[in-house]
Scaffold this active site. Structure first.
Site, mmCIF file in Angstrom:
data_model
loop_
_atom_site.group_PDB
_atom_site.id
_atom_site.type_symbol
_atom_site.label_atom_id
_atom_site.label_comp_id
_atom_site.label_asym_id
_atom_site.label_seq_id
_atom_site.Cartn_x
_atom_site.Cartn_y
_atom_site.Cartn_z
ATOM 1 N N SER A 123 -5.115 1.674 -1.093
ATOM 2 C CA SER A 123 -4.395 2.035 -2.397
ATOM 3 C C SER A 123 -4.694 1.283 -3.463
ATOM 4 O O SER A 123 -5.204 0.189 -3.549
ATOM 5 C CB SER A 123 -2.673 1.720 -2.150
ATOM 6 O OG SER A 123 -1.804 1.701 -3.248
ATOM 7 N N TYR A 147 3.919 -4.506 0.338
ATOM 8 C CA TYR A 147 3.226 -3.263 0.428
ATOM 9 C C TYR A 147 1.462 -3.449 0.289
ATOM 10 O O TYR A 147 0.735 -3.134 1.069
ATOM 11 C CB TYR A 147 3.733 -2.300 -0.078
ATOM 12 C CG TYR A 147 3.018 -0.792 -0.038
ATOM 13 C CD1 TYR A 147 2.736 -0.349 1.120
ATOM 14 C CD2 TYR A 147 2.447 -0.394 -1.402
ATOM 15 C CE1 TYR A 147 2.055 0.959 1.146
ATOM 16 C CE2 TYR A 147 1.365 0.809 -1.253
ATOM 17 C CZ TYR A 147 1.241 1.456 -0.115
ATOM 18 O OH TYR A 147 0.522 2.765 -0.246
ATOM 19 N N LYS A 151 -2.150 -3.514 2.677
ATOM 20 C CA LYS A 151 -3.219 -2.804 2.468
ATOM 21 C C LYS A 151 -4.660 -3.513 2.157
ATOM 22 O O LYS A 151 -5.669 -3.346 2.848
ATOM 23 C CB LYS A 151 -2.882 -1.737 1.264
ATOM 24 C CG LYS A 151 -2.023 -0.622 1.525
ATOM 25 C CD LYS A 151 -2.375 0.492 2.544
ATOM 26 C CE LYS A 151 -1.212 1.315 2.930
ATOM 27 N NZ LYS A 151 -1.546 2.236 3.884
HETATM 28 P P1 NAD Z 1 4.148 9.825 4.389
HETATM 29 O O1 NAD Z 1 5.112 9.086 4.491
HETATM 30 O O2 NAD Z 1 4.415 11.380 3.678
HETATM 31 O O3 NAD Z 1 3.098 10.222 5.686
HETATM 32 C C1 NAD Z 1 2.893 9.191 6.492
HETATM 33 C C2 NAD Z 1 3.214 9.664 7.770
HETATM 34 O O4 NAD Z 1 2.929 8.533 8.845
HETATM 35 C C3 NAD Z 1 4.536 10.430 8.053
HETATM 36 O O5 NAD Z 1 4.259 11.661 8.660
HETATM 37 C C4 NAD Z 1 5.102 9.502 9.082
HETATM 38 O O6 NAD Z 1 6.163 10.171 10.051
HETATM 39 C C5 NAD Z 1 4.019 8.817 9.792
HETATM 40 N N1 NAD Z 1 4.192 7.531 10.563
HETATM 41 C C6 NAD Z 1 4.555 6.243 9.843
HETATM 42 N N2 NAD Z 1 4.614 5.191 10.907
HETATM 43 C C7 NAD Z 1 4.081 6.026 11.816
HETATM 44 C C8 NAD Z 1 3.645 5.391 13.185
HETATM 45 N N3 NAD Z 1 3.875 4.059 13.371
HETATM 46 N N4 NAD Z 1 2.980 6.081 14.141
HETATM 47 C C9 NAD Z 1 2.881 7.348 13.856
HETATM 48 N N5 NAD Z 1 3.278 7.973 12.607
HETATM 49 C C10 NAD Z 1 3.613 7.163 11.837
HETATM 50 O O7 NAD Z 1 3.081 9.258 3.005
HETATM 51 P P2 NAD Z 1 1.692 9.634 2.539
HETATM 52 O O8 NAD Z 1 2.187 9.581 1.068
HETATM 53 O O9 NAD Z 1 1.256 10.789 2.960
HETATM 54 O O10 NAD Z 1 1.035 8.274 2.533
HETATM 55 C C11 NAD Z 1 -0.216 8.243 3.569
HETATM 56 C C12 NAD Z 1 -0.747 7.087 3.422
HETATM 57 O O11 NAD Z 1 -1.412 6.728 2.373
HETATM 58 C C13 NAD Z 1 -0.096 5.955 3.780
HETATM 59 O O12 NAD Z 1 -0.492 4.936 4.494
HETATM 60 C C14 NAD Z 1 0.451 5.201 2.386
HETATM 61 O O13 NAD Z 1 0.746 3.879 2.470
HETATM 62 C C15 NAD Z 1 -1.195 5.729 1.789
HETATM 63 N N6 NAD Z 1 -0.826 5.944 0.162
HETATM 64 C C16 NAD Z 1 0.307 6.844 0.058
HETATM 65 C C17 NAD Z 1 0.149 6.677 -1.499
HETATM 66 C C18 NAD Z 1 1.141 7.695 -2.073
HETATM 67 O O14 NAD Z 1 1.479 7.410 -3.637
HETATM 68 N N7 NAD Z 1 1.877 8.673 -1.620
HETATM 69 C C19 NAD Z 1 -0.768 6.066 -2.514
HETATM 70 C C20 NAD Z 1 -1.614 5.267 -1.846
HETATM 71 C C21 NAD Z 1 -1.633 5.196 -0.421
HETATM 72 N N1 UFG Z 2 8.368 6.220 -13.456
HETATM 73 C C1 UFG Z 2 9.554 6.396 -14.380
HETATM 74 N N2 UFG Z 2 10.651 6.880 -13.845
HETATM 75 C C2 UFG Z 2 10.966 7.187 -12.757
HETATM 76 C C3 UFG Z 2 9.692 6.845 -11.699
HETATM 77 C C4 UFG Z 2 8.452 6.357 -12.417
HETATM 78 O O1 UFG Z 2 9.330 6.282 -15.685
HETATM 79 O O2 UFG Z 2 11.788 7.526 -12.086
HETATM 80 C C5 UFG Z 2 7.350 5.551 -13.992
HETATM 81 C C6 UFG Z 2 6.772 4.330 -13.528
HETATM 82 O O3 UFG Z 2 7.470 3.238 -14.233
HETATM 83 C C7 UFG Z 2 5.412 4.311 -13.741
HETATM 84 C C8 UFG Z 2 5.134 5.744 -13.568
HETATM 85 O O4 UFG Z 2 6.216 6.458 -13.765
HETATM 86 O O5 UFG Z 2 5.104 3.904 -15.271
HETATM 87 C C9 UFG Z 2 4.633 6.005 -12.209
HETATM 88 O O6 UFG Z 2 5.531 5.271 -11.391
HETATM 89 P P1 UFG Z 2 5.450 5.762 -9.701
HETATM 90 O O7 UFG Z 2 6.727 5.182 -8.931
HETATM 91 O O8 UFG Z 2 5.105 7.330 -9.466
HETATM 92 O O9 UFG Z 2 4.213 5.294 -9.129
HETATM 93 P P2 UFG Z 2 3.353 3.651 -9.185
HETATM 94 O O10 UFG Z 2 2.330 3.787 -9.937
HETATM 95 O O11 UFG Z 2 4.595 2.959 -9.375
HETATM 96 O O12 UFG Z 2 3.241 3.560 -7.508
HETATM 97 C C10 UFG Z 2 2.579 4.577 -6.848
HETATM 98 C C11 UFG Z 2 3.257 4.568 -5.479
HETATM 99 C C12 UFG Z 2 2.383 3.428 -4.780
HETATM 100 C C13 UFG Z 2 0.731 3.655 -4.656
HETATM 101 C C14 UFG Z 2 0.474 3.676 -6.040
HETATM 102 C C15 UFG Z 2 -0.894 3.790 -5.968
HETATM 103 O O13 UFG Z 2 4.468 4.274 -5.556
HETATM 104 O O14 UFG Z 2 2.692 3.551 -3.277
HETATM 105 O O15 UFG Z 2 1.132 4.672 -6.694
HETATM 106 O O16 UFG Z 2 -1.375 3.561 -7.585
HETATM 107 F F1 UFG Z 2 0.344 2.575 -4.092
#
Ligand code: NAD
Ligand code: UFG
Length: 345
Positions: A123, A147, A151
């Site tokens: 991330s 978190y 990572k």
């Molecule tokens: P998500 O929660 O939609 O998907 C994660 C999946 O993993 C879910 O289906 C959940 O049921 C499953 N899971 C969780 N723990 C488990 C375990 N121990 N064993 C088996 N299954 C398990 O999240 P996502 O947005 O698809 O994110 C996927 C990955 O990408 C995560 O590792 C997250 O940290 C990373 N990531 C997400 C974002 C984001 O903003 N969505 C940004 C950066 C990194």
């Molecule tokens: N924001 C608002 N109102 C809301 C939600 C968000 O104004 O209700 C703003 C936040 O302040 C920020 C922007 O929208 O300026 C984006 O916020 P997000 O919560 O959508 O995303 P973040 O950048 O905080 O973080 C996200 C995920 C993390 C991931 C990261 C990767 O939450 O898990 O992006 O860059 F790791």
């Protein structure tokens, strides 16, 4: 066959779709802690292909050993984990256990089985509050919450693992590990059949906007308009989830043909900074739907602005983002409008 842990989640379903469409066989391991098996039905509907699904935990070494023994798995994409920054401050041990320990157990089982190609969901959070943007992979990492630290710890463990190849005496298959640092994934598959389905009140901007637009929530709180950014609201690098999914397939291909060895951190972003108000305006204009909002206090832990330098992804993977902001808001809205209650519909 590719093992996809967490394949039923938001990014996982889109990646499974791209994998199946690219001709890979897919085995999903998911404990459905944050997803539904219905999401995988939708993947099968989109692709007209079937995948194998195993309900179970990515931290279960016996189950992983069994999967590696019983299926012709060539590589693993490891999505399984928790992802909410705020929650990670409340229950850090659960985050270290699910994010760090799962990857430790998985890598041990992979090593035992002689499977050495891994794509890991990292991330942009690993960078913390950057002094300079755009962010290159060489810039310092300094995550600001548990978190992000889970990572970064996984990245470091996997870098140590890859580096151990140079000292091995028994000449094993070398590790090839892509540490994909996602920026802010948004959007949904164009079919409107799969998308982000957060449980409870969404933390992230796009699902909040779509839930306001569909009438599930009254208005959006814009967290701060006094940042040092062009319009005062936070700036991020939003990336369409289908582009992100394509990035996984391209990374996998480079790993499988040994063009990438060792452990490489690679940004997946567009390189464009988009503010909260840019996003709201783009959503409103493209979808002709109102998103009432009010300016609220800054959210604790937020940084003003960050976006990727995505040139390494282009150089190493031949990948660049193809979807525009307008695609992101249109596709997010189609998913929400067609599935107001997510997969529960
Ligand atoms: P998500 O929660 O939609 O998907 C994660 C999946 O993993 C879910 O289906 C959940 O049921 C499953 N899971 C969780 N723990 C488990 C375990 N121990 N064993 C088996 N299954 C398990 O999240 P996502 O947005 O698809 O994110 C996927 C990955 O990408 C995560 O590792 C997250 O940290 C990373 N990531 C997400 C974002 C984001 O903003 N969505 C940004 C950066 C990194
Ligand atoms: N924001 C608002 N109102 C809301 C939600 C968000 O104004 O209700 C703003 C936040 O302040 C920020 C922007 O929208 O300026 C984006 O916020 P997000 O919560 O959508 O995303 P973040 O950048 O905080 O973080 C996200 C995920 C993390 C991931 C990261 C990767 O939450 O898990 O992006 O860059 F790791």
């Amino acid at each position: 066959m590719i093992l996809v842990t967490g394949g039923a989640g938001y990014i996982g379903t889109h990646t499974c779709t791209e994998l199946l469409n690219s001709g890979y066989d897919v085995l999903v391991l998911d404990n459905y802690s944050n997803s539904s098996p219905l999401a995988l039905d939708r993947v099968e509907r989109i692709t007209q292909k079937t995948l194998i699904r195993i309900e179970g935990d990515a931290r279960d070494p016996d189950l992983l050993d069994q999967l590696f023994a019983n299926y012709p798995i060539k590589a693993v994409i490891h999505f399984a984990g928790f992802k909410a920054v705020g929650e990670s401050c409340q229950i850090p041990l659960a985050y270290y256990h699910n994010n760090f320990y799962s990857t430790l157990v998985l890598s041990q089982c992979m090593q035992k089985a002689g499977i050495t190609k891994l794509v890991f969901s990292s991330s942009a959070t690993v960078y913390g509050d950057p002094e300079v943007v755009p962010l290159t992979e060489a810039m310092p990492t300094n995550p600001a919450n548990p978190y992000g630290r889970t990572k970064l710890m996984v990245e470091q463990m996997l870098q140590d693992l890859a580096a151990s190849d140079a000292l091995a005496t028994d000449n094993p298959q070398p590790w090839g590990i892509a540490l994909l640092r996602y920026f802010n994934p948004v959007g949904a598959h164009q079919s409107g059949l799969i998308g982000e389905d957060p449980s409870g009140i969404p933390n992230n901007l796009m699902p909040f906007i779509t839930q306001v637009a569909v009438g599930k929530r009254d208005q959006l709180d814009v967290f701060g308009d006094d940042y040092d950014t062009p319009d005062g609201t936070g700036v991020r690098d939003y990336i369409h989830v289908v582009d992100l999914a394509r990035g996984h397939v391209m990374a996998l291909e480079r790993l499988l043909d040994d063009q990438i060895t060792g452990a490489e951190a690679i940004n997946l972003g567009t390189g464009l900074g988009v503010s909260v108000l840019d996003m709201v305006n783009s959503f409103t204009n493209n979808n002709s739907v109102a998103v009432p909002y009010q300016i609220a206090d800054r959210r604790a832990g937020d940084v003003a602005s960050y976006y990727a330098d995505p040139s390494k992804a282009f150089d190493m993977l031949g990948w660049s983002a193809e979807h525009t902001l307008s695609d992101m808001v249109t596709d997010s809205w189609r998913w929400q409008k067609n599935n107001p209650e997510g997969y529960a519909d």
